[in-house]
Motif scaffolding. Structure first.
Motif, mmCIF file in Angstrom:
data_model
loop_
_atom_site.group_PDB
_atom_site.id
_atom_site.type_symbol
_atom_site.label_atom_id
_atom_site.label_comp_id
_atom_site.label_asym_id
_atom_site.label_seq_id
_atom_site.Cartn_x
_atom_site.Cartn_y
_atom_site.Cartn_z
ATOM 1 N N ARG A 171 0.816 -1.208 0.000
ATOM 2 C CA ARG A 171 0.000 0.000 0.000
ATOM 3 C C ARG A 171 0.853 1.263 0.000
ATOM 4 N N LEU A 172 1.958 1.273 0.762
ATOM 5 C CA LEU A 172 2.761 2.480 0.922
ATOM 6 C C LEU A 172 3.823 2.645 -0.153
ATOM 7 N N SER A 173 4.287 1.506 -0.726
ATOM 8 C CA SER A 173 5.362 1.578 -1.717
ATOM 9 C C SER A 173 5.163 0.455 -2.725
ATOM 10 N N GLU A 174 6.035 -0.502 -2.721
ATOM 11 C CA GLU A 174 5.888 -1.718 -3.498
ATOM 12 C C GLU A 174 6.778 -2.784 -2.886
ATOM 13 N N ILE A 175 6.494 -4.028 -3.181
ATOM 14 C CA ILE A 175 7.297 -5.126 -2.661
ATOM 15 C C ILE A 175 8.451 -5.364 -3.621
ATOM 16 N N PRO A 176 9.705 -5.265 -3.122
ATOM 17 C CA PRO A 176 10.850 -5.423 -4.040
ATOM 18 C C PRO A 176 10.915 -6.831 -4.606
ATOM 19 N N LEU A 177 11.279 -6.905 -5.869
ATOM 20 C CA LEU A 177 11.366 -8.178 -6.577
ATOM 21 C C LEU A 177 12.814 -8.583 -6.782
ATOM 22 N N ASP A 178 13.039 -9.880 -6.877
ATOM 23 C CA ASP A 178 14.357 -10.385 -7.236
ATOM 24 C C ASP A 178 14.670 -9.956 -8.669
ATOM 25 N N GLY A 179 15.867 -9.450 -8.900
ATOM 26 C CA GLY A 179 16.240 -8.999 -10.243
ATOM 27 C C GLY A 179 16.013 -7.523 -10.469
ATOM 28 N N THR A 180 15.407 -6.830 -9.484
ATOM 29 C CA THR A 180 15.257 -5.379 -9.570
ATOM 30 C C THR A 180 15.806 -4.769 -8.286
ATOM 31 N N LEU A 181 16.073 -3.474 -8.336
ATOM 32 C CA LEU A 181 16.533 -2.771 -7.138
ATOM 33 C C LEU A 181 15.553 -1.644 -6.845
ATOM 34 N N LEU A 182 14.843 -1.770 -5.732
ATOM 35 C CA LEU A 182 13.929 -0.735 -5.275
ATOM 36 C C LEU A 182 14.686 0.227 -4.370
ATOM 37 N N ILE A 183 14.576 1.531 -4.670
ATOM 38 C CA ILE A 183 15.192 2.568 -3.847
ATOM 39 C C ILE A 183 14.092 3.514 -3.394
ATOM 40 N N GLU A 184 13.837 3.550 -2.099
ATOM 41 C CA GLU A 184 12.807 4.420 -1.533
ATOM 42 C C GLU A 184 13.478 5.653 -0.925
ATOM 43 N N GLU A 185 12.905 6.812 -1.213
ATOM 44 C CA GLU A 185 13.437 8.078 -0.706
ATOM 45 C C GLU A 185 12.463 8.644 0.316
ATOM 46 N N PHE A 186 12.987 8.941 1.508
ATOM 47 C CA PHE A 186 12.132 9.434 2.592
ATOM 48 C C PHE A 186 12.789 10.641 3.232
ATOM 49 N N LEU A 187 12.054 11.766 3.268
ATOM 50 C CA LEU A 187 12.540 12.990 3.892
ATOM 51 C C LEU A 187 11.912 13.090 5.277
ATOM 52 N N GLU A 188 12.768 13.163 6.303
ATOM 53 C CA GLU A 188 12.306 13.145 7.686
ATOM 54 C C GLU A 188 11.351 14.296 7.957
ATOM 55 N N ASP A 189 10.299 14.039 8.728
ATOM 56 C CA ASP A 189 9.349 15.064 9.161
ATOM 57 C C ASP A 189 10.071 16.063 10.063
ATOM 58 N N PRO A 190 9.927 17.376 9.811
ATOM 59 C CA PRO A 190 10.631 18.357 10.654
ATOM 60 C C PRO A 190 10.312 18.211 12.139
ATOM 61 N N SER A 191 9.083 17.770 12.467
ATOM 62 C CA SER A 191 8.701 17.651 13.875
ATOM 63 C C SER A 191 9.395 16.504 14.588
ATOM 64 N N SER A 192 10.026 15.593 13.807
ATOM 65 C CA SER A 192 10.648 14.419 14.423
ATOM 66 C C SER A 192 12.132 14.603 14.678
ATOM 67 N N VAL A 193 12.690 15.758 14.272
ATOM 68 C CA VAL A 193 14.125 15.988 14.487
ATOM 69 C C VAL A 193 14.305 17.175 15.426
ATOM 70 N N ALA A 194 15.386 17.110 16.202
ATOM 71 C CA ALA A 194 15.594 18.110 17.256
ATOM 72 C C ALA A 194 16.046 19.448 16.696
ATOM 73 N N ASN A 195 16.734 19.460 15.565
ATOM 74 C CA ASN A 195 17.229 20.733 15.018
ATOM 75 C C ASN A 195 16.603 20.967 13.642
ATOM 76 N N ALA A 196 17.029 21.998 13.027
ATOM 77 C CA ALA A 196 16.396 22.388 11.763
ATOM 78 C C ALA A 196 16.770 21.471 10.609
ATOM 79 N N ALA A 197 17.876 20.733 10.719
ATOM 80 C CA ALA A 197 18.320 19.883 9.619
ATOM 81 C C ALA A 197 17.386 18.684 9.468
ATOM 82 N N ARG A 198 16.894 18.493 8.269
ATOM 83 C CA ARG A 198 16.014 17.345 8.005
ATOM 84 C C ARG A 198 16.805 16.302 7.217
#
Length: 867
Positions: free
Chosen positions: A631-658
């Motif tokens: 539902r959220l992404s896809e299930i990686p398959l043998d023979g392919t390379l899945l690369i998921e990119e996730f940017l951290e939520d600003p509220s979950s980090v202590a400083n301004a750097a995300r």
């Protein structure tokens, strides 16, 4: 003098005393024995691969005992058979197991014409002297001790008479440097027996290898016999029945609240222990063994005194006491790391429980085989999966184990530090020409393709330490006198110091823990620096309080009832095997196709239950995880390379750097992913600037960068290109702690820095300082030094990293026209969260890592379900 052997007895002829004893004791031979005996009697090299409890030891030794018993008596005072094992404890067991039949056949050991003795690092000087003047007919030893004996000219006439060399647990030796060390010793021993003397005619060395779980058999057979020998293979694996299943404390919720899984696991494990007479519990780490023993004792106070801990950092006498109590049936459970995997005689064990997935089929079968220790009893094992990710892996392992799809052993190729050590050992015998020494070395299977240039470079290093050190430090680092024709080891100090430093096991820096006058075991120096007097920690499963520290010693008192800290031993993490990874990939692909086809929940759960043989309850939590991933992404398959990119939520980090996270779903095992991630991080930093932090996992790796650092999908091919991969990998290692660690080990094995001096162990800090100075000099002035080459090779293929597997993976991607899938995700998907959490877990020093992971997983799963 050479013992003249009689031909195997024909059917119907009178039985020998040894054969009569076997008939009375056992009745009929096992399939392994029936297949092996004729081959051994015919003088052939044999590799016996047969499960634990199928009589491998007698398959090897009965022909030896029978031949010696049938020879004219008294037997000459010479060694006829060598038994080599990776563990001294195996030699102790075998000594008793050989003495018992001799006592039963001849009435007493004094009356027996065959003498058995053991020679290890623990053998007293008086016993060593007796063995030289009155050698045993069967000598039980270790790879290191065999090399020491071969290095002493006085021992060569005694070893020249050896006819049989029996190598036990060959799988445990073949995949490491100790096996390479032994392979060279066996070729030297074979060359020795092939030379006639005034009292001993030339004869071939017959080699017999034993293993319960080893593959591929043909390659391990070549490892045993060398490049000039042939090996018969005995593989009656169907003769022993094994029952292996999966158990998990998980119920409906794939990610329960913190503490739930650990508490329930201990409760359910305690129920299992109460329902069996004797249970052997395996963890993958010494820390895990200590913690599990402690909590089991807390949970089962009525049988706490019948639950013990066992691992390699405990004192040998303490381990021996646990083993003896286990053999006598006095214990209900023993919790160990990997220390009881090999064939030590531990008596009758009803059940084996593995508290974490063993990361491979061979290890799972090896551990399970420790129960039901005879051919007529079923070996029973349970894999306990503590989370849903482990659950799929455990199911895949069990399926492959039932089909006996063993993991392949990878034999190290031509390590130059081992070569250096053996060349010094050979030079202690006599003067060698370069050509004859090179020919002998190449007859050992791991050195079959050794280039002559590497051989000559190793000799050059031994002559003076290398080009950058020879001018000023030849007397310090030089070990051999080298002339244009050949070499010989220097007399006096060099030979004495060499005999104190034979072996490949590096110094790790340990502190002995003493309770009154008894040594309990050792912990690492780094752990002791983190605690203060008054602090409580666990050793041998019991809490102790640190009172004071001395020179590499810690003095403790009992602290019953106190809540302790768990020591962390810097143990090597076992990487996932290729076979299990492949089975997980196949399952993922099948689940994905069914989800894409819209298969309803109940039929899909039923299929998962059948496909993984995991039961309805386990299928429910597996279905929940894969449905969320779909539902959220896809299930990686043998023979392919899945690369998921996730940017951290600003509220979950202590400083301004995300931080920005890239999840690479490369299911190739931790060692290969560690190598691949280092190259990807280096290339991304070169492309965009800034730092990239990589965190490897068995199922892929996480690349964490600053918010402004990113790559376009079209740049993935450049970052993952096989072109220049090994160069970038080497460059990424050049100043790393990993390379320094392997150089320190290579410097010890290659005799540049001694572990022992004047019969005393050097402190680790002194070794580290010495090797750090030499490392910096060589990096600057001689980067192609033999030991730096060895360190780089060990980094790339030494178990921690696997550059060749990583390169093979991206070469496959390139050949498949780059089947890359790049997806941006708003939440960390389920198959990525284990990788994401690894970043946090490996940085933890105060909180309990397992409980913290459960808390994070629980919060994350609730957040996903609300999404």
């Amino acid at each position: 003098m050479q013992v003249q052997l009689k031909q195997p007895r024909r059917s119907g002829s009178r039985l020998s005393p040894v054969q009569s004893w076997f008939r009375r004791k056992y009745g009929h031979p096992t399939p392994a024995q029936s297949a092996a005996w004729p081959l051994i009697a015919a003088g052939r090299n044999v590799l016996i691969a047969s499960p634990t409890g199928t009589g491998k030891t007698l398959a090897a030794f009965l022909s030896v005992l029978d031949s010696l018993a049938a020879a004219p008596h008294p037997l000459p005072a010479s060694i006829q058979c060598l038994y080599i094992s990776p563990l001294r404890a195996l030699a102790y067991d075998l000594e008793k197991n050989l003495q018992d039949p001799l006592r039963e056949i001849y009435g007493s050991l004094d009356a027996a014409p065959i003498r058995v003795a053991m020679r290890t690092g623990d053998t007293t000087s008086s016993a060593r002297a007796r063995q030289k003047t009155r050698p045993p007919h069967i000598l039980l030893t270790t790879p290191e001790t065999l090399c020491i004996l071969l290095s002493q000219p006085a021992w060569l006439p005694i070893l020249r008479t050896v006819r049989w060399a029996i190598v036990d647990e060959i799988h445990a030796l073949a995949e490491g440097k100790r096996g390479v060390h032994l392979a060279l010793s066996l070729e030297r021993l074979a060359a020795l027996t092939a030379e006639p003397s005034l009292t001993t005619p030339a004869h071939p060395l017959q080699r017999i290898g034993l293993s319960a779980t080893v593959a591929p058999l043909d390659e391990v057979g070549r490892f045993l016999t060398g490049t000039h020998g042939e090996c018969a293979l005995v593989d009656p694996t169907a003769a022993k029945k094994i029952h292996l299943r999966v158990h998990t404390p998980l119920r409906k919720d794939p990610y329960p609240e913190a503490g739930y899984t650990g508490q329930r696991l201990i409760r359910e494990l305690s129920d299992i222990i109460r329902n069996h007479r004797t249970t052997l519990v395996f963890t993958n780490t010494r820390s895990g063994a200590e913690a599990s023993t402690f909590w089991l004792r807390q949970t089962c106070p009525d049988i706490a005194h019948l639950i013990e801990c066992h691992h390699a950092s405990l004192d040998r006498d303490l381990r021996q006491e646990v083993e003896d109590r286990l053999k006598r049936g006095e214990l209900r459970a023993v919790v160990c790391s990997t220390s009881l995997e090999l064939g030590i005689d531990i008596g009758s064990v009803d059940l084996v429980v593995m508290l974490a997935t063993p990361k491979g089929v061979s290890r799972a079968l090896q551990r399970t085989g420790r129960s039901g220790h005879n051919i007529h009893t079923i070996s029973r094992g349970v894999l306990m999966a503590t989370n849903v990710n482990d659950l799929v892996e455990a199911c895949a392992t069990v399926l492959l184990a039932r089909a006996r799809h063993l993991d392949f052993v990878r034999i190290p190729q031509a390590p130059l530090d081992i070569l250096a050590q053996h060349l010094v050992s050979m030079g202690c015998e006599r003067h060698w020409t370069r050509d004859e020494a090179f020919a002998l070395v190449r007859s050992a299977y791991p050195y079959r393709d050794l280039p002559r240039a590497d051989f000559d470079d190793t000799l050059d290093y031994l002559a003076g330490g290398g080009q950058s050190l020879r001018m000023q430090y030849a007397d310090v680092f030089g070990k051999i006198d080298l002339d244009p024709d050949g070499f010989e080891t220097r007399q006096g100090r060099v030979r004495r110091e060499f005999l104190q430093n034979v072996g490949v096991i590096p110094e790790t820096g340990t502190v002995r823990v003493r309770l009154k006058n008894r040594v309990l075991g050792t912990v690492e120096e780094s752990f002791m620096r983190l605690i203060d007097p008054g602090d409580v920690f666990i050793i041998a499963g019991r809490p102790v309080r640190l009172e004071r520290t001395g020179q590499m010693e810690a003095f403790v008192t009992r602290a019953d009832g106190a809540l302790p800290t768990i020591p962390r031993w810097n143990a090597h993490k076992m990487p996932l095997s290729a076979g299990v990874a492949g089975e997980i990939s196949r399952f993922r692909g099948e689940v994905r196709r069914r989800l894409e086809n819209g298969e309803p929940e109940e039929p899909l759960r039923a299929w998962i239950s059948h496909r993984l043989a995991c039961g309805v309850a386990n299928a429910r939590v597996i279905h929940a995880m894969f449905s969320a991933q779909h539902r959220l992404s896809e299930i990686p398959l043998d023979g392919t390379l899945l690369i998921e990119e996730f940017l951290e939520d600003p509220s979950s980090v202590a400083n301004a750097a995300r931080p920005r996270h890239y999840f690479f779903h490369s299911l190739i095992g931790r060692a290969a992913n560690d190598a691949l991630s280092r190259v990807v991080a280096r290339r991304l930093s070169a492309l965009r600037g800034g730092n990239a932090i990589s965190t490897p996992h068995d199922y892929g790796f996480v690349l964490t960068v600053a918010e402004h650092t990113f790559f376009e999908p079209g740049e993935l091919r450049q970052i993952l290109s096989p072109d220049g991969f090994l160069d970038d990998f080497t460059a990424a290692l050049e100043r790393s702690e990993m390379l320094k660690y392997h150089f320190r080990n290579a410097a010890q094995t290659g005799l540049m820095v001694y572990r022992n001096h004047n019969s005393e162990r050097k402190p680790l800090r002194k070794l580290q300082w010495s090797t750090e100075v030499i490392f910096n000099v060589l990096q600057k002035y001689e980067p192609d030094h033999v030991l730096l080459r060895t360190a780089r090779q060990d980094c790339a293929q030494g178990g921690f990293l696997d550059a060749s597997a990583a390169l093979a993976y991206i070469e496959t991607l390139e050949k498949s026209a780059w089947p890359l899938r790049h997806r941006q995700v708003a939440h960390v998907p389920p198959l990525s969260f284990a990788m994401y959490a690894t970043r946090i877990k490996e940085a933890l020093h105060v909180e309990d890592p397992a409980e913290t992971m459960e808390r994070l997983f629980h919060l994350w799963w609730n957040e996903l379900n609300a999404f």
